[in-house]
Motif scaffolding. Structure first.
Motif, mmCIF file in Angstrom:
data_model
loop_
_atom_site.group_PDB
_atom_site.id
_atom_site.type_symbol
_atom_site.label_atom_id
_atom_site.label_comp_id
_atom_site.label_asym_id
_atom_site.label_seq_id
_atom_site.Cartn_x
_atom_site.Cartn_y
_atom_site.Cartn_z
ATOM 1 N N UNK B 233 27.763 3.246 -30.639
ATOM 2 C CA UNK B 233 27.006 2.644 -30.068
ATOM 3 C C UNK B 233 25.919 2.473 -31.302
ATOM 4 N N UNK B 234 26.051 3.608 -32.166
ATOM 5 C CA UNK B 234 24.305 3.640 -33.146
ATOM 6 C C UNK B 234 24.792 3.437 -34.115
ATOM 7 N N UNK B 235 26.389 3.208 -34.477
ATOM 8 C CA UNK B 235 26.805 2.919 -36.103
ATOM 9 C C UNK B 235 27.377 1.564 -35.543
ATOM 10 N N UNK B 236 27.490 0.969 -35.192
ATOM 11 C CA UNK B 236 28.321 -0.804 -35.469
ATOM 12 C C UNK B 236 28.606 -1.318 -34.442
#
Lengths: 228, 251
Positions: B233-236
């Protein structure tokens, strides 16, 4: 907060574009010297490499500040990671321009051998790859980046052909061993330049599409071999 | 995946306003689920629906199912008191009861009929230790809980929940009023607690979700836009709305 962040990102992008433009200019001069045999063109390449190095440090600091102050995530985080990697690749390209210029000076008496081999063709291809990699970064263009990645194989093939040609020439004419050795090193520099352009293109794909495509062919082959 | 909660086609209404829309979600046991989203996205309403705290809102209405260990908690024969014992909750504002630290922790167990002093003392030490508070208060358990700092009071509230030996802990912005050191202590406690409990953490601090949650769900205007492994969720993130929210482009 977002406005401040956007400004920092904009500043970083501007630094990278300026650095890329300078590196492109340096590489261009080195290749022009190689093509024409006019070693006067090599003048100033080494001293201007300090400017490239200064951009390298500046961009590293800008990235560090953004990471520390804003802790970016997702697409913003990928941009910073890509910026750090592209910065590193550009700095190496700057060094290669200096190396090429040095080899061109050492082989100036033997320009004819260079013309007989396909070094100039290889140089043009590598230069084009770097230009396209920089364009794909400026325009976030993944399609163009993919073209760069695909082109690397062609440069590698030429590298092998030229190597064979130069070895054969040295075997036939031992008196040209020294210049041909310099030309082998020169070819190696051009091949590395193409590799750095490929790495920049892979960094663009990572930034825009969140995909890691580096070493893809090698890893796919490794996985196939593991299965078999 | 061993699911603790299964939420199926959940719609939630206050009067005629639909505040949760078609939520489908499986919450794995012994993990931390972070729930993020802007104000008014429905994340607290969703959290409160998991132990039927919304029942107190007489104009509320629910559709769909919330299964806890396979049983629908909104079934008419489901014991709501047992549910709230099993699913404890920590709120944003720490509220220490006007009694000693010790009494704060044993308040729930006593109401539940536990009077054995040894058992209660054991519960106090275990709960305060798990809440990362024991070392700071073990020599002053008779002191009023209200004399503790905000961060300590929040950990006392967590200990009070733990003393009831629940399965699930719901936390509604538990660190919103805390300093970074107190926040770090709560986060350290959560990382340890997930070995024994399922934790659902609503937070306005997306960085906190990134730090502590195994999985993260993003809510927007009553819909669950995306849920996934926190790293992903926090990278892609797959949805542009998620990307825009976590990068601060809106919200």
């Amino acid at each position: 907060m977002r406005e401040h962040f956007n400004q920092e990102i904009e500043n970083l992008k501007t630094s990278l574009i300026k650095m890329a433009s300078l590196v492109d200019e340096q590489v261009g001069r080195a290749f022009d010297a190689m093509e024409t045999g006019d070693i006067e063109l090599c003048r100033g390449i080494k001293s201007r490499d300090s400017e490239v190095d200064a951009y390298d440090n500046l961009i590293q600091t800008q990235c560090e500040n953004i990471l520390a102050l804003f802790q970016p995530v997702a697409v913003d985080l990928r941009f910073i990671i890509s910026a750090m990697m592209i910065n590193n690749q550009l700095e190496r390209c700057g060094d290669i321009a200096v190396n090429i210029a040095q080899r061109v000076k050492k082989t100036k008496e033997y320009h004819s051998i260079m013309l007989e081999s396909e070094i100039l063709t290889m140089g043009k291809q590598a230069r084009e790859m770097l230009k396209r990699a920089i364009d794909s970064f400026v325009n976030n263009n993944c399609e163009l980046a993919s073209v760069v990645i695909e082109s690397d194989e062609g440069v590698d093939k030429l590298n092998k052909q030229i190597f064979k040609f130069l070895i054969a020439r040295m075997q036939a004419h031992p008196d040209v061993i020294e210049p041909c050795s310099h030309l082998i090193v020169l070819t190696r520099h051009i091949e590395r330049l193409a590799d750095h352009a490929t790495n920049i293109a892979e960094d663009i794909v990572f930034y825009v599409d969140a995909k890691i495509v580096a070493h893809k062919k090698k890893l796919d082959k490794f996985n196939r071999d593991e299965v078999n | 995946m061993n699911s603790k909660f299964q939420i199926q086609n959940l719609n939630f209404y206050f009067n005629s306003e639909k505040v949760l829309k078609e939520i489908n979600l499986e919450i794995p046991a012994n993990k931390i689920l972070g729930i993020i989203g802007p104000s008014g996205s429905g994340k607290t309403t969703f959290l409160r629906s998991l132990n039927r705290m919304n029942d107190f809102e007489i104009t509320s209405r629910i559709e769909g199912k919330i299964l806890l260990d396979g049983k629908d908690i909104y079934n008419s024969d489901f014991d709501v008191v047992a549910l709230r014992k099993k699913v404890g909750m920590v709120f944003a504002m720490p509220v220490a009861l006007p009694m000693s630290i010790y009494e704060n922790v044993v308040y729930g167990p006593k109401l539940d009929g536990i009077n054995d002093k040894n058992k209660l003392s054991e519960l106090v030490e275990k709960s305060l230790s798990a809440a990362y508070l024991w070392d700071e208060v073990k020599d002053r358990l008779k002191t009023s809980g209200m004399r503790l700092s905000g961060g300590q009071q929040q950990r006392l509230c967590l200990a009070r929940v733990l003393a009831m030996e629940p399965d699930v802990i719901l936390l509604d912005e538990p660190c919103s009023g805390l300093d970074p050191i107190s926040t770090a202590k709560i986060e350290d406690a959560l990382a340890q607690l997930k070995k024994e409990y399922t934790i659902i953490l609503v937070t306005n601090n997306t960085k906190q979700a990134a730090r502590v949650a195994d999985n993260t769900a993003f809510f927007l205007m009553g819909e669950m836009i995306e849920v996934g492994v926190t790293k992903q969720i926090f990278t892609s993130p797959q949805k542009s709305e998620t990307n825009d929210y976590i990068t601060g482009r809106f919200g």
